[in-house]
Design an enzyme around this catalytic site. Structure first.
Site, PDB file in Angstrom:
ATOM      1  N   GLY A  48      60.453  11.833   9.496  1.00  0.00           N
ATOM      2  CA  GLY A  48      59.104  11.819   8.959  1.00  0.00           C
ATOM      3  C   GLY A  48      59.079  12.283   7.522  1.00  0.00           C
ATOM      4  O   GLY A  48      60.084  12.760   6.980  1.00  0.00           O
ATOM      5  N   PRO A  49      57.941  12.148   6.860  1.00  0.00           N
ATOM      6  CA  PRO A  49      57.840  12.550   5.458  1.00  0.00           C
ATOM      7  C   PRO A  49      57.980  14.061   5.300  1.00  0.00           C
ATOM      8  O   PRO A  49      57.868  14.818   6.271  1.00  0.00           O
ATOM      9  CB  PRO A  49      56.438  12.064   5.057  1.00  0.00           C
ATOM     10  CG  PRO A  49      55.703  11.945   6.341  1.00  0.00           C
ATOM     11  CD  PRO A  49      56.700  11.583   7.380  1.00  0.00           C
ATOM     12  N   LYS A  59      50.074   3.822   7.589  1.00  0.00           N
ATOM     13  CA  LYS A  59      49.175   2.998   6.773  1.00  0.00           C
ATOM     14  C   LYS A  59      47.709   3.255   7.149  1.00  0.00           C
ATOM     15  O   LYS A  59      46.839   3.350   6.272  1.00  0.00           O
ATOM     16  CB  LYS A  59      49.523   1.525   6.950  1.00  0.00           C
ATOM     17  CG  LYS A  59      50.906   1.164   6.385  1.00  0.00           C
ATOM     18  CD  LYS A  59      51.251  -0.287   6.652  1.00  0.00           C
ATOM     19  CE  LYS A  59      52.617  -0.633   6.081  1.00  0.00           C
ATOM     20  NZ  LYS A  59      53.006  -2.031   6.326  1.00  0.00           N
ATOM     21  N   SER A  89      55.212  -6.521   3.849  1.00  0.00           N
ATOM     22  CA  SER A  89      53.896  -6.370   4.488  1.00  0.00           C
ATOM     23  C   SER A  89      52.754  -6.668   3.518  1.00  0.00           C
ATOM     24  O   SER A  89      51.629  -6.238   3.748  1.00  0.00           O
ATOM     25  CB  SER A  89      53.742  -4.951   5.045  1.00  0.00           C
ATOM     26  OG  SER A  89      53.802  -3.998   4.002  1.00  0.00           O
ATOM     27  N   VAL A 109      55.831  17.816   7.132  1.00  0.00           N
ATOM     28  CA  VAL A 109      55.112  17.617   8.389  1.00  0.00           C
ATOM     29  C   VAL A 109      55.568  18.585   9.477  1.00  0.00           C
ATOM     30  O   VAL A 109      55.085  18.522  10.605  1.00  0.00           O
ATOM     31  CB  VAL A 109      55.263  16.161   8.886  1.00  0.00           C
ATOM     32  CG1 VAL A 109      54.629  15.195   7.928  1.00  0.00           C
ATOM     33  CG2 VAL A 109      56.733  15.814   9.113  1.00  0.00           C
TER      34      VAL A 109
END
Length: 812
Positions: A363-364, A729, A686, A367
């Protein structure tokens, strides 16, 4: 003197056969044996024996030269008489020669079958008799020769007797030089000196040099013998002391140390094969001298063997409800991770022996991946160990160095277990995606054995060189992205994705953890600094835009520091931070939600993108202008995004009739597609629907709804393909204030990972093809047909009258 007179009376021929000698210089009056093996030399000896037995002996410059040329032989040599000759079974010839007089080669007459040379005899001048200088020099040479013989130089007693009775300088110099083992170059240099006194001086210098060398050699041998004697004496005394102490019932400190080490090995609960090896090395250590170089290395190795927790383990806390309370207490949200840990505890409670799971949190930043490992260890009642793998390039960091290297140590895995003191800790491998590799090996390959449940029960560290069971360890890895982790290593782990937090989650975490921690760290209390809920919402919305919590905590810490300063200056006792006072502490807002979305615009579409640090929003702009069909792409777009634009444009050209776009638009106008923040490279599969919507809006002049964001890839047939990173997103869209999000219909199943609080705020529209997207994104769809142009009125012919000049009247 008689020999010299006899030599002078001999008739020495001018032409003699030449015998090159290798590693000796023959002086006059010198008798020595020579072994002759070369054909050219044997031929020279045979010729001399057939004549007057005289032969010229000259030394060759290079000892290894089997066929010396004339220039490779010294010019000055000695005329010798062959006294005896003996043929050996191996074909060689042994001769006994006696030097007669010196000579110099003036000419080589022939080279086959042997060298035949013309010589000039060198007549040595008579030395002055009974001068003080010659007498002193002769005595000095005799004393120096006796001195070096006393220091160990091998000279026969017969030679020493002859030297004592010799008074002629030249003969003395030749005799001494031929018996003290000079180098060929030095001996040849003496032979070429004609003056007797000068030659004796050079011999004296060589004797002085040899005396100094022998003295130095004697000092070195004496020092070595003394050191060896000292060590042997200490060893014998130590052994005697040990025997005496054993008789008296006492033991020395080293014996006590060895006994304690043996006891520690026996109590370390090692496997049988490991204990056997440790006791073997201990036996070697006991036999070594304490000052031996290997003794220190062995002692360090045995200390590590004792300190490694071979059989030490902590007992797991298998109370599921208690573990759930601890996880909820330490972390807000992260339900999927908590559920996985509770599942592991439940299985462990039912089955005592099981392999430790290998989880990978991806994960970023910010977090809570690293702090989650500590909570897991606390919930399970295990020790916690963390090592950072960022920038590690040496395989030895994982597997350790071999004991033969100076300063060798075990790898970080064994070091971590020693630090934990148990063989079943929660072991966190932080920053796994930032491992490097170079000529020292690939650490990620070394981790394959560590993180494979089928192999790590016999992990071998290079330093220990014995198997260690890692199957009881619970390994947890963290990474920001999976792309840089090799496939075989990724396959060994259970990946759990940690997405960014929603605003509601950030608000809850700030209330429960961030504000109390920053208030405490800045020396104030919660009664002095009071954060209202709206103030925290303002900081989250207008001063941070990230997936994690680090910037949020920094901003809260900045407010606390300013409050601490005002309180220290006596400007108040209680400070209530509200939404209106936040700018006073943090300055003007850094992010404005509506700054890009004031109204619906033509050709401007809100797209959604995934980054390693969370979701982001991209605004795609398209505009058209008169031209010749050119397409311009700006904004640091990668190859994939450029292909998305081309695919969208091809789809539009194939659907001009349905979209009510002129068919010749591709040859009459230029199109420019731009993604702002051009200094930042952008790429990813995307952006197809976003590009297509922007192009259709620009070509049809229909504005795009400002509250709509979208993601998805497009095909040439207009189908919308699924994408990744949907949760990130959607969270990015929620942070921006978007109300409608268009996603591919195949991504509908991924909405389960999105928090329900976010889904309640957003309208999610699924799209199977581009028409579904355009119907939601554009203000009008399908686009109206272009208005027909009014027909021009027919042109009428206008008659123009040509003026006729009037008659001129008047007099002529």
């Amino acid at each position: 003197m008689e020999n010299r007179q006899e030599t002078e009376e001999l008739n020495i021929p001018d032409v003699l056969p030449l015998l090159p000698v290798r590693d000796v210089v023959v002086y006059p009056y010198m008798i020595l044996p020579l072994f002759v093996g070369r054909e050219i030399s044997i031929a020279a000896v045979d010729h001399a024996l057939s004549k007057d037995r005289m032969i010229f002996l000259a030394t060759q410059r290079d000892v290894g030269d089997e066929d010396p040329a004339p220039e490779a032989i010294y010019e000055v040599g000695t005329v010798a008489m062959i006294m005896r000759m003996l043929k050996l079974p191996d074909g060689r010839v042994k001769i006994l020669v006696q030097g007669l007089t010196k000579g110099r080669i003036t000419e080589y007459l022939s080279e086959k079958p042997f060298y035949s040379v013309r010589i000039d005899r060198i007549i040595e001048p008579a030395a002055p008799e009974n001068t003080l200088e010659s007498e002193a020099l002769i005595r000095t040479v005799k004393e120096e020769l006796a001195k070096i013989v006393a220091l160990g130089k091998a000279v026969s007693p017969e030679v020493m007797v002859i030297v004592e009775n010799m008074q002629e300088p030249g003969a003395l110099a030749d005799l001494v030089a031929s018996n003290i083992g000079l180098k060929v170059e030095e001996a040849q240099g003496l032979l070429e000196v004609v003056d007797p006194l000068e030659r004796l001086k050079k011999v004296n210098d060589l004797l002085n040099k040899e005396s100094e060398l022998l003295n130095m050699q004697a000092r070195i041998q004496s020092a070595a013998k003394e050191e060896m004697g000292k060590s042997q004496r200490e060893y014998y005394l130590r052994e005697q002391l040990r025997a005496i102490q054993q008789e008296l019932g006492e033991t020395d400190a080293r014996s006590e140390e060895m006994a304690e080490l043996r006891k520690a090995i026996e109590n370390a609960k090692m496997p049988q094969n490991v204990e056997k090896e440790a006791l073997k090395q201990l036996g070697r250590l006991e036999q070594m001298h304490p000052d031996a170089a290997e003794a220190g290395m062995l002692r360090t190795f045995l200390d590590w063997m004792v300190d490694i927790p071979w059989g030490k383990a902590t007992k797991d806390a298998l109370e599921i409800n208690r573990a759930s309370e601890i996880l909820n207490e330490d972390h807000y949200f992260l339900e999927k991770v908590k559920e996985r840990i509770l599942e592991f505890l439940a299985v462990r409670k039912l089955k005592k022996k099981m392999k430790g799971p290998i989880l990978c949190f991806v994960g970023p930043p910010g977090v809570g991946k690293t702090s989650l490992g500590k909570s897991i260890a606390r919930a399970m009642g295990r020790k916690f160990v963390r090592i950072s793998l960022g920038g590690v390039r040496d395989e030895a960091e994982i597997r350790g160095h071999r004991r033969t290297y100076v300063g060798a140590l075990p790898g970080r895995i064994i070091q971590g277990l020693k630090q934990a003191g148990s063989n079943n800790p929660v072991f966190m491998l932080d920053e796994l995606d930032k491992l490097g590799s170079d000529f020292r090996g690939d650490p990620s390959s070394a981790l394959l054995e560590v993180l494979d449940p089928e192999q790590n029960n016999s992990f071998s560290d290079h330093y220990i060189n014995l198997p260690f069971n890692l199957s009881n360890v619970m390994f947890i890895a963290t990474a920001n992205q999976m792309d840089t982790i090799p496939g075989p290593l990724r396959d060994r782990m259970e990946v759990i994705n940690l997405s960014g937090y929603t605003e509601e989650e950030k608000l809850g975490i700030a209330k429960r953890y961030l504000v109390p921690r920053q208030v405490k760290e800045n020396g104030i209390t919660e009664e002095i600094a009071v954060f209202s809920e709206e103030a925290l919402r303002t900081i989250i919305a207008k001063y941070t835009r990230e997936a994690g919590l680090r910037n949020l905590e920094r901003e809260i810490g900045s407010v606390c520091r300013k409050v601490a300063r005002k309180f220290a200056e006596g400007k108040g006792e209680k400070f209530v931070i509200t939404a209106g006072t936040v700018p006073k502490y943090l300055g003007p807002p850094k992010f404005l939600r509506e700054e890009e979305m004031e109204k619906n615009e033509v050709g401007v579409v809100t797209g959604l993108a995934w980054t390693p640090v969370g979701g982001e929003v991209l605004f795609v702009e398209a505009t058209v202008m008169k031209g010749k069909g050119g397409l311009t792409l700006t904004g640091q777009l990668g190859d994939v995004m450029k292909e998305s634009v081309q695919a969208a444009l091809s789809y539009i050209r194939s659907k001009t009739a349905e979209l009510n776009i002129p068919e010749d638009f591709s040859s009459s106008i230029d199109i420019h597609v731009h993604v702002p923040a051009g200094a930042i490279p952008k790429d990813g599969p995307s952006a197809g629907v976003t590009m297509a919507t922007a192009l259709v809006s620009a070509l049809t002049k229909i504005p795009v709804r400002k509250e709509v964001a979208m993601t998805g890839e497009i095909t040439l047939r207009g189908k919308v393909l699924p994408i990744g990173g949907l949760k990130e997103k959607i969270l990015a869209a929620a942070r921006l204030g978007v109300t409608t999000v268009i996603i591919p219909i195949q991504n509908k199943k991924d909405l389960e990972d999105v928090p329900k609080t976010i889904l309640k705020k957003l309208k999610i529209v699924t799209a199977a093809n581009i028409d579904d997207v355009l119907a939601v994104a554009l203000e009008k769809f399908p686009p109206p047909a272009p208005k027909a142009a009014k027909p021009e009125p027919p042109k009428t012919k206008v008659r123009t009258r040509v003026p006729v000049p009037a008659p001129v009247r008047g007099k002529a």
